[in-house]
Design a protein around this motif. Structure first.
Motif, PDB file in Angstrom:
ATOM      1  N   GLN A 261       0.825  -1.203   0.000  1.00  0.00           N
ATOM      2  CA  GLN A 261       0.000   0.000   0.000  1.00  0.00           C
ATOM      3  C   GLN A 261       0.862   1.258   0.000  1.00  0.00           C
ATOM      4  O   GLN A 261       0.559   2.225  -0.699  1.00  0.00           O
ATOM      5  CB  GLN A 261      -0.943   0.021   1.215  1.00  0.00           C
ATOM      6  CG  GLN A 261      -2.084  -0.959   1.120  1.00  0.00           C
ATOM      7  CD  GLN A 261      -3.182  -0.465   0.198  1.00  0.00           C
ATOM      8  OE1 GLN A 261      -2.950   0.001  -0.904  1.00  0.00           O
ATOM      9  NE2 GLN A 261      -4.407  -0.599   0.646  1.00  0.00           N
ATOM     10  N   SER A 262       1.922   1.258   0.772  1.00  0.00           N
ATOM     11  CA  SER A 262       2.813   2.422   0.840  1.00  0.00           C
ATOM     12  C   SER A 262       3.447   2.701  -0.518  1.00  0.00           C
ATOM     13  O   SER A 262       3.579   3.858  -0.918  1.00  0.00           O
ATOM     14  CB  SER A 262       3.907   2.208   1.886  1.00  0.00           C
ATOM     15  OG  SER A 262       3.349   2.124   3.171  1.00  0.00           O
TER      16      SER A 262
ATOM     17  N   GLN B 114       2.215   2.057  -3.484  1.00  0.00           N
ATOM     18  CA  GLN B 114       1.224   2.677  -4.366  1.00  0.00           C
ATOM     19  C   GLN B 114       0.968   4.136  -3.963  1.00  0.00           C
ATOM     20  O   GLN B 114       0.862   5.008  -4.818  1.00  0.00           O
ATOM     21  CB  GLN B 114      -0.091   1.889  -4.351  1.00  0.00           C
ATOM     22  CG  GLN B 114      -0.001   0.607  -5.105  1.00  0.00           C
ATOM     23  CD  GLN B 114      -1.355  -0.048  -5.303  1.00  0.00           C
ATOM     24  OE1 GLN B 114      -2.374   0.395  -4.807  1.00  0.00           O
ATOM     25  NE2 GLN B 114      -1.359  -1.139  -6.046  1.00  0.00           N
ATOM     26  N   GLN B 115       0.893   4.380  -2.666  1.00  0.00           N
ATOM     27  CA  GLN B 115       0.640   5.746  -2.206  1.00  0.00           C
ATOM     28  C   GLN B 115       1.820   6.662  -2.566  1.00  0.00           C
ATOM     29  O   GLN B 115       1.609   7.801  -2.981  1.00  0.00           O
ATOM     30  CB  GLN B 115       0.386   5.778  -0.711  1.00  0.00           C
ATOM     31  CG  GLN B 115      -0.044   7.146  -0.227  1.00  0.00           C
ATOM     32  CD  GLN B 115      -0.360   7.176   1.253  1.00  0.00           C
ATOM     33  OE1 GLN B 115      -0.525   6.147   1.900  1.00  0.00           O
ATOM     34  NE2 GLN B 115      -0.449   8.367   1.800  1.00  0.00           N
ATOM     35  N   GLU B 116       3.031   6.167  -2.427  1.00  0.00           N
ATOM     36  CA  GLU B 116       4.209   6.972  -2.792  1.00  0.00           C
ATOM     37  C   GLU B 116       4.209   7.279  -4.288  1.00  0.00           C
ATOM     38  O   GLU B 116       4.502   8.404  -4.699  1.00  0.00           O
ATOM     39  CB  GLU B 116       5.495   6.244  -2.386  1.00  0.00           C
ATOM     40  CG  GLU B 116       5.721   6.224  -0.890  1.00  0.00           C
ATOM     41  CD  GLU B 116       6.848   5.287  -0.477  1.00  0.00           C
ATOM     42  OE1 GLU B 116       7.639   4.847  -1.349  1.00  0.00           O
ATOM     43  OE2 GLU B 116       6.935   4.985   0.731  1.00  0.00           O
TER      44      GLU B 116
ATOM     45  N   THR C 232       1.570   9.859  -4.924  1.00  0.00           N
ATOM     46  CA  THR C 232       2.029  11.161  -4.416  1.00  0.00           C
ATOM     47  C   THR C 232       2.925  11.836  -5.446  1.00  0.00           C
ATOM     48  O   THR C 232       2.785  13.033  -5.722  1.00  0.00           O
ATOM     49  CB  THR C 232       2.785  10.986  -3.074  1.00  0.00           C
ATOM     50  OG1 THR C 232       1.877  10.448  -2.103  1.00  0.00           O
ATOM     51  CG2 THR C 232       3.358  12.295  -2.574  1.00  0.00           C
TER      52      THR C 232
ATOM     53  N   LYS D 227       0.700  14.384  -0.943  1.00  0.00           N
ATOM     54  CA  LYS D 227       0.639  13.172  -0.122  1.00  0.00           C
ATOM     55  C   LYS D 227      -0.784  12.924   0.384  1.00  0.00           C
ATOM     56  O   LYS D 227      -1.296  11.805   0.308  1.00  0.00           O
ATOM     57  CB  LYS D 227       1.601  13.283   1.054  1.00  0.00           C
ATOM     58  CG  LYS D 227       1.690  12.034   1.894  1.00  0.00           C
ATOM     59  CD  LYS D 227       2.746  12.149   2.964  1.00  0.00           C
ATOM     60  CE  LYS D 227       2.851  10.856   3.741  1.00  0.00           C
ATOM     61  NZ  LYS D 227       3.899  10.902   4.755  1.00  0.00           N
TER      62      LYS D 227
ATOM     63  N   ALA E  87      -3.059  11.961  -2.534  1.00  0.00           N
ATOM     64  CA  ALA E  87      -2.861  10.558  -2.926  1.00  0.00           C
ATOM     65  C   ALA E  87      -3.650   9.644  -1.997  1.00  0.00           C
ATOM     66  O   ALA E  87      -4.329   8.711  -2.453  1.00  0.00           O
ATOM     67  CB  ALA E  87      -1.375  10.210  -2.902  1.00  0.00           C
ATOM     68  N   LEU E  88      -3.577   9.915  -0.716  1.00  0.00           N
ATOM     69  CA  LEU E  88      -4.319   9.121   0.263  1.00  0.00           C
ATOM     70  C   LEU E  88      -5.825   9.272   0.039  1.00  0.00           C
ATOM     71  O   LEU E  88      -6.578   8.293   0.109  1.00  0.00           O
ATOM     72  CB  LEU E  88      -3.944   9.546   1.680  1.00  0.00           C
ATOM     73  CG  LEU E  88      -4.610   8.796   2.820  1.00  0.00           C
ATOM     74  CD1 LEU E  88      -4.331   7.302   2.736  1.00  0.00           C
ATOM     75  CD2 LEU E  88      -4.126   9.352   4.152  1.00  0.00           C
TER      76      LEU E  88
ATOM     77  N   MET F 139      -6.770   7.214  -3.103  1.00  0.00           N
ATOM     78  CA  MET F 139      -6.751   5.773  -2.809  1.00  0.00           C
ATOM     79  C   MET F 139      -7.946   5.382  -1.946  1.00  0.00           C
ATOM     80  O   MET F 139      -8.590   4.363  -2.192  1.00  0.00           O
ATOM     81  CB  MET F 139      -5.445   5.382  -2.115  1.00  0.00           C
ATOM     82  CG  MET F 139      -4.260   5.342  -3.046  1.00  0.00           C
ATOM     83  SD  MET F 139      -2.755   4.773  -2.229  1.00  0.00           S
ATOM     84  CE  MET F 139      -3.138   3.047  -1.981  1.00  0.00           C
ATOM     85  N   SER F 140      -8.249   6.195  -0.954  1.00  0.00           N
ATOM     86  CA  SER F 140      -9.391   5.915  -0.078  1.00  0.00           C
ATOM     87  C   SER F 140     -10.694   5.950  -0.859  1.00  0.00           C
ATOM     88  O   SER F 140     -11.579   5.108  -0.644  1.00  0.00           O
ATOM     89  CB  SER F 140      -9.453   6.942   1.055  1.00  0.00           C
ATOM     90  OG  SER F 140      -8.290   6.908   1.827  1.00  0.00           O
TER      91      SER F 140
END
Length: 185
Positions: free
Chosen positions: A119-120, A122-124, A127, A146, A149-150, A153-154
């Motif tokens: 998950q990190s 994909q989030q990076e 971002t 950042k 991006a979160l 994704m959410s």
């Protein structure tokens, strides 16, 4: 090796439709028409199967990234949304990271760590797309990459679940596309 590949595909299907705790080795063995013990030749435990799934999903994401590396950031973000949308079009599945987050508190330690890394990653990546999109002028300059991006994704993961519940894949795409319209310049 064919059995291992078939077992991974069956496990992916079960995971995205029923969750990590919603299937067993026996379910996969029954689907493949083999004995449960035969799966242990390839995966010593369900945790090992889960780790193999994360590795497979991670490789698929890396392969997906290569397909769009020459696109502008905004187009890559739209393709990211399309990737999530494809899950809902495939039997109203949810994304693997999202379903593993739902089961997170019951996952074995190594699998928890792998899920966080997946998950990190994909989030990076997302971002960086938002940062680049701001620099390219396709996205509003005042967004926080950042956090945005979160947020995306959410929205993707939550909208997949609502689409499943309402039996309407289009809900997912509409929610994410609407969010992105607020971010575009």
């Amino acid at each position: 090796m064919e059995t291992k590949k078939l077992a991974l595909e069956a496990a992916k299907n079960h995971l995205q439709l029923r969750g990590y705790n919603g299937f067993s080795f026996q379910d996969i063995a029954d689907e493949l028409g083999i004995r449960k013990a035969s799966l242990h030749y390839y995966f010593a435990s369900k945790e090992d199967l889960g780790l193999a799934l994360i590795e497979d999903y991670s490789q698929a994401f890396q392969d997906w990234l290569k397909k769009y590396e020459d696109h502008h950031a905004l187009e890559r973000i739209k393709k990211f949304i399309d990737m999530y949308y494809s899950f809902s079009q495939d039997g109203l599945k949810v994304c693997p990271g999202g379903v593993l987050c739902i089961d997170f508190n019951t996952l074995p330690p190594k699998l928890k760590k792998a899920v966080v890394e997946f998950q990190s990653g994909q989030q990076e990546w997302l971002t960086e797309q938002f940062k680049t999109g701001c620099k390219q002028g396709s996205l509003k300059k005042d967004i926080k990459p950042k956090e945005t991006a979160l947020l995306l994704m959410s929205t993707c993961q939550g909208a997949l679940q609502i689409a499943r519940m309402q039996n309407n894949p289009k809900i997912m795409k509409a929610a994410c596309t609407s969010l992105l319209q607020y971010l575009e310049k």
